[in-house]
Design an enzyme around this catalytic site. Structure first.
Site, PDB file in Angstrom:
ATOM      1  N   HIS A  80     -11.641   5.737  33.304  1.00  0.00           N
ATOM      2  CA  HIS A  80     -11.848   5.254  31.923  1.00  0.00           C
ATOM      3  C   HIS A  80     -13.107   4.396  31.823  1.00  0.00           C
ATOM      4  CE1 HIS A  80      -7.817   6.680  31.055  1.00  0.00           C
ATOM      5  NE2 HIS A  80      -7.332   5.927  32.013  1.00  0.00           N
ATOM      6  N   ASP A 107      -6.924   2.453  26.623  1.00  0.00           N
ATOM      7  CA  ASP A 107      -7.648   2.663  27.887  1.00  0.00           C
ATOM      8  C   ASP A 107      -9.028   3.259  27.644  1.00  0.00           C
ATOM      9  OD1 ASP A 107      -6.645   5.091  27.143  1.00  0.00           O
ATOM     10  OD2 ASP A 107      -5.908   5.657  29.126  1.00  0.00           O
ATOM     11  N   ALA A 132      -2.800  -1.140  28.743  1.00  0.00           N
ATOM     12  CA  ALA A 132      -3.692  -0.049  29.156  1.00  0.00           C
ATOM     13  C   ALA A 132      -3.108   0.802  30.275  1.00  0.00           C
ATOM     14  CB  ALA A 132      -5.039  -0.617  29.588  1.00  0.00           C
ATOM     15  N   ARG A 156       2.990   2.068  40.324  1.00  0.00           N
ATOM     16  CA  ARG A 156       2.778   3.468  40.716  1.00  0.00           C
ATOM     17  C   ARG A 156       2.013   3.493  42.035  1.00  0.00           C
ATOM     18  NH1 ARG A 156      -0.054   5.714  35.336  1.00  0.00           N
ATOM     19  NH2 ARG A 156      -0.588   3.507  35.172  1.00  0.00           N
ATOM     20  N   SER A 198       0.020  10.962  29.704  1.00  0.00           N
ATOM     21  CA  SER A 198       0.068  10.938  28.237  1.00  0.00           C
ATOM     22  C   SER A 198       1.473  11.288  27.755  1.00  0.00           C
ATOM     23  CB  SER A 198      -0.958  11.918  27.657  1.00  0.00           C
ATOM     24  OG  SER A 198      -2.257  11.441  27.906  1.00  0.00           O
ATOM     25  N   GLU A 227      -9.057  11.682  34.300  1.00  0.00           N
ATOM     26  CA  GLU A 227      -8.954  11.932  32.857  1.00  0.00           C
ATOM     27  C   GLU A 227     -10.018  12.869  32.292  1.00  0.00           C
ATOM     28  OE1 GLU A 227      -9.769   8.974  34.155  1.00  0.00           O
ATOM     29  OE2 GLU A 227     -11.532   8.186  33.111  1.00  0.00           O
ATOM     30  N   LEU A 286      -8.123  10.845  20.966  1.00  0.00           N
ATOM     31  CA  LEU A 286      -9.020  10.908  22.130  1.00  0.00           C
ATOM     32  C   LEU A 286     -10.201  11.810  21.824  1.00  0.00           C
ATOM     33  CD1 LEU A 286      -9.707  10.353  25.145  1.00  0.00           C
ATOM     34  CD2 LEU A 286      -8.405  12.394  25.715  1.00  0.00           C
ATOM     35  N   TYR A 339      -7.779   7.491  38.036  1.00  0.00           N
ATOM     36  CA  TYR A 339      -8.207   7.264  36.649  1.00  0.00           C
ATOM     37  C   TYR A 339      -9.353   6.252  36.671  1.00  0.00           C
ATOM     38  CZ  TYR A 339      -3.999   9.525  34.832  1.00  0.00           C
ATOM     39  OH  TYR A 339      -3.025  10.438  34.531  1.00  0.00           O
TER      40      TYR A 339
HETATM   41  N1  NAI Z   1      -2.402   3.218  27.485  1.00  0.00           N
HETATM   42  C1  NAI Z   1      -1.979   4.049  28.424  1.00  0.00           C
HETATM   43  O1  NAI Z   1      -1.273   3.644  29.343  1.00  0.00           O
HETATM   44  C2  NAI Z   1      -2.313   5.493  28.356  1.00  0.00           C
HETATM   45  C3  NAI Z   1      -3.268   5.906  27.499  1.00  0.00           C
HETATM   46  N2  NAI Z   1      -3.557   7.230  27.335  1.00  0.00           N
HETATM   47  C4  NAI Z   1      -4.606   7.521  26.350  1.00  0.00           C
HETATM   48  O2  NAI Z   1      -4.083   8.061  25.153  1.00  0.00           O
HETATM   49  C5  NAI Z   1      -5.137   8.710  24.452  1.00  0.00           C
HETATM   50  C6  NAI Z   1      -4.670  10.085  23.935  1.00  0.00           C
HETATM   51  O3  NAI Z   1      -4.499  10.952  25.042  1.00  0.00           O
HETATM   52  P1  NAI Z   1      -3.989  12.465  24.861  1.00  0.00           P
HETATM   53  O4  NAI Z   1      -2.927  12.550  23.846  1.00  0.00           O
HETATM   54  O5  NAI Z   1      -3.719  12.976  26.231  1.00  0.00           O
HETATM   55  O6  NAI Z   1      -5.292  13.190  24.311  1.00  0.00           O
HETATM   56  P2  NAI Z   1      -5.356  14.630  23.617  1.00  0.00           P
HETATM   57  O7  NAI Z   1      -6.753  15.119  23.820  1.00  0.00           O
HETATM   58  O8  NAI Z   1      -4.216  15.491  24.063  1.00  0.00           O
HETATM   59  O9  NAI Z   1      -5.127  14.307  22.087  1.00  0.00           O
HETATM   60  C7  NAI Z   1      -6.012  13.566  21.310  1.00  0.00           C
HETATM   61  C8  NAI Z   1      -5.914  14.055  19.881  1.00  0.00           C
HETATM   62  O10 NAI Z   1      -6.683  13.149  19.071  1.00  0.00           O
HETATM   63  C9  NAI Z   1      -7.187  13.928  18.000  1.00  0.00           C
HETATM   64  N3  NAI Z   1      -8.210  13.178  17.295  1.00  0.00           N
HETATM   65  C10 NAI Z   1      -9.490  12.920  17.632  1.00  0.00           C
HETATM   66  N4  NAI Z   1     -10.103  12.170  16.680  1.00  0.00           N
HETATM   67  C11 NAI Z   1      -9.154  11.938  15.719  1.00  0.00           C
HETATM   68  C12 NAI Z   1      -9.136  11.251  14.469  1.00  0.00           C
HETATM   69  N5  NAI Z   1     -10.224  10.629  14.004  1.00  0.00           N
HETATM   70  N6  NAI Z   1      -7.970  11.217  13.760  1.00  0.00           N
HETATM   71  C13 NAI Z   1      -6.857  11.848  14.203  1.00  0.00           C
HETATM   72  N7  NAI Z   1      -6.816  12.528  15.366  1.00  0.00           N
HETATM   73  C14 NAI Z   1      -7.947  12.582  16.107  1.00  0.00           C
HETATM   74  C15 NAI Z   1      -7.658  15.205  18.701  1.00  0.00           C
HETATM   75  O11 NAI Z   1      -7.850  16.264  17.779  1.00  0.00           O
HETATM   76  C16 NAI Z   1      -6.500  15.451  19.676  1.00  0.00           C
HETATM   77  O12 NAI Z   1      -5.512  16.318  19.126  1.00  0.00           O
HETATM   78  C17 NAI Z   1      -6.306   8.766  25.445  1.00  0.00           C
HETATM   79  O13 NAI Z   1      -7.206   7.719  25.180  1.00  0.00           O
HETATM   80  C18 NAI Z   1      -5.624   8.550  26.772  1.00  0.00           C
HETATM   81  O14 NAI Z   1      -6.512   8.058  27.770  1.00  0.00           O
HETATM   82  C19 NAI Z   1      -2.897   8.196  28.030  1.00  0.00           C
HETATM   83  C20 NAI Z   1      -1.931   7.837  28.938  1.00  0.00           C
HETATM   84  C21 NAI Z   1      -1.596   6.447  29.213  1.00  0.00           C
HETATM   85  C1  PYR Z   2      -3.890   7.318  31.847  1.00  0.00           C
HETATM   86  C2  PYR Z   2      -3.770   5.910  32.235  1.00  0.00           C
HETATM   87  O1  PYR Z   2      -4.627   5.120  31.960  1.00  0.00           O
HETATM   88  C3  PYR Z   2      -2.622   5.472  32.965  1.00  0.00           C
HETATM   89  O2  PYR Z   2      -1.747   6.280  33.269  1.00  0.00           O
HETATM   90  O3  PYR Z   2      -2.531   4.277  33.287  1.00  0.00           O
HETATM   91 MG    MG Z   3     -10.330  -0.485  32.575  1.00  0.00          MG
END
Ligand code: NAI
Ligand code: PYR
Ligand code: MG
Length: 372
Positions: free
Chosen positions: A96, A270, A299, A15, A134, A118, A240, A94
């Site tokens: 994190h 992440d 991540a 990216r 996401s 974020e 999250l 980003y």
């Molecule tokens: N690995 C990667 O490449 C990427 C990772 N992410 C990560 O994914 C994660 C989720 O992001 P989003 O969906 O945008 O967040 P979001 O805020 O839209 O959704 C998170 C959800 O988790 C729920 N939640 C919190 N504690 C909980 C529990 N104990 N049990 C069940 N649900 C619970 C919340 O109520 C919320 O609905 C974040 O950590 C984000 O940084 C996002 C994009 C890319």
């Molecule tokens: C959100 C994030 O960590 C990514 O897009 O890589």
């Molecule tokens: Mg890192």
């Protein structure tokens, strides 16, 4: 303002922080943009396209970091990049930080003003600059999970959609936010049997209203998660708590409940990951197996589909980038949602969740920016 966009250097990260259209918009607002040579070439965004949009093509990251007043990136700065940041410079990317003490220390030492995509908020309580990635990661999580279920990848050999006469695979999505709904949507599209868990009853109601009986919703408790682990083929970690380290919802002991060859995809990696056994992996070596369970913990998942992701990211970041370029730190003073993105400023931590996770003193953004 002089803006610099270096080439990303994280493993298999193709990216780039701005599309040519994004450059054009900034240039039309009276700014200068430097793009590192071949920064977007791998995804078909050529040096010529950037030049046509009004950018200056610069040979090295060193020159970009040395000259730019604001750096626009995608991933968190790597140690060699942190070493090039300085006080008075804006970093927009980003970060994190909560699970990353090393990067936090380096950013604090640099004196930079670091604004994390974020933690920027919107009036609806959402995270508008996390949302596009996401959406990508949620959709991709099922693609990667389905692939990891294949025998050659160490999986159990289950086809998520099943076939006539054979039941579909079971998918459990923990966290029903942006990642969660996108994962559920693709899993349902593939014909899987999908359950989604969240701690927000309001969110579960929305999901139920949207998808009806095709999507099962469950309130997220330890007990509910344990029950799901016993039967699921693919579990997506999508929780999250904004800015904070992810809660560990599946412990190592709980892996013994799962069928051999089942797959965990920890999208929340992440923020440190929501499975105790998760460790960040790379696109080069995305999975490993613990207690017979395949773990996928990349991540920077959206980097796998870097072209789609770059356009989606610039769509969301551009209005904020323009505002920062036009007004500098004033933009943070005027807009509380952008101000929520400030994590580190002149050696101080200005994001409460990061300060709590890493034991730093917390100073509000209002205080450091002298807002009465
Ligand atoms: N690995 C990667 O490449 C990427 C990772 N992410 C990560 O994914 C994660 C989720 O992001 P989003 O969906 O945008 O967040 P979001 O805020 O839209 O959704 C998170 C959800 O988790 C729920 N939640 C919190 N504690 C909980 C529990 N104990 N049990 C069940 N649900 C619970 C919340 O109520 C919320 O609905 C974040 O950590 C984000 O940084 C996002 C994009 C890319
Ligand atoms: C959100 C994030 O960590 C990514 O897009 O890589
Ligand atoms: Mg890192």
């Amino acid at each position: 303002m002089l803006i610099g966009v270096p080439k990303e250097i994280k493993n298999h990260e193709y990216r780039i922080g701005l599309t040519p259209a994004g450059v054009k918009e900034l240039v039309e607002n009276g700014h200068q943009v430097m793009i590192q040579h071949d920064g977007g070439t791998a995804i078909g965004l050529t040096n010529e396209q950037y030049l046509e949009a009004g950018a200056e093509i610069v040979d090295s990251a060193e020159e970009i970091f040395a000259r730019a007043e604001m750096i626009i990136k995608v991933k968190e700065p790597q140690p060699v990049e942190c070493a090039m940041l300085r006080e008075g410079q804006l970093l927009f990317t980003y970060l994190h930080l909560a699970p990353d003490p090393e990067q936090t220390k380096l950013l604090l030492e640099s004196g930079v003003s670091a604004i994390a995509y974020e933690t920027i908020t919107d009036a609806q309580g959402g995270l508008p600059l996390l949302a596009p990635m996401s959406e990508v990661a949620g959709r991709l999580s099922i693609q990667e999970g389905a692939h990891s279920l294949e025998k050659a990848q160490g999986g159990s050999g289950v086809l998520l959609g099943g076939v006539p006469g054979v039941a579909p695979g079971k998918v459990c999505v923990i966290g029903g936010g942006v990642v969660g709904i996108n994962a559920a949507r693709i899993a349902m599209g593939m014909g899987a049997d999908v359950t989604i868990l969240d701690r927000s009853l309001g969110r579960l109601k929305q999901l139920d209203d949207l998808y009806g009986p095709q999507l099962k919703t469950l309130f997220s408790t330890k007990d509910a998660i344990e029950e799901q682990l016993k039967t699921c083929d693919l579990v997506i970690g999508a929780v999250l708590i904004p800015g904070a380290a992810a809660p560990k919802l599946v412990t190592r002991d709980m892996l013994s409940l799962m069928k051999p060859g089942s797959v965990l995809v920890d999208v929340a990696i992440d923020q440190g990951g929501c499975f105790e056994t998760s460790q960040p992996t790379t696109h080069q070596e995305p999975t490993y197996v613990i207690d017979g369970v395949v773990h996928y913990c990349v991540a920077n998942m959206p980097g796998a589909v870097a072209r789609t992701s770059t356009f989606a990211l610039t769509n969301a970041t551009l209005p904020f980038a323009v505002s920062l370029a036009n007004q500098g730190l004033e933009a943070l003073m005027k807009n509380e949602h952008l101000r929520n993105g400030l994590n580190v400023h002149k050696g101080q931590v200005t994001c409460k969740a990061v300060a709590e996770a890493l034991n730093y003193d917390f100073v509000t953004a209002e205080e450091v920016l002298n807002i009465q």
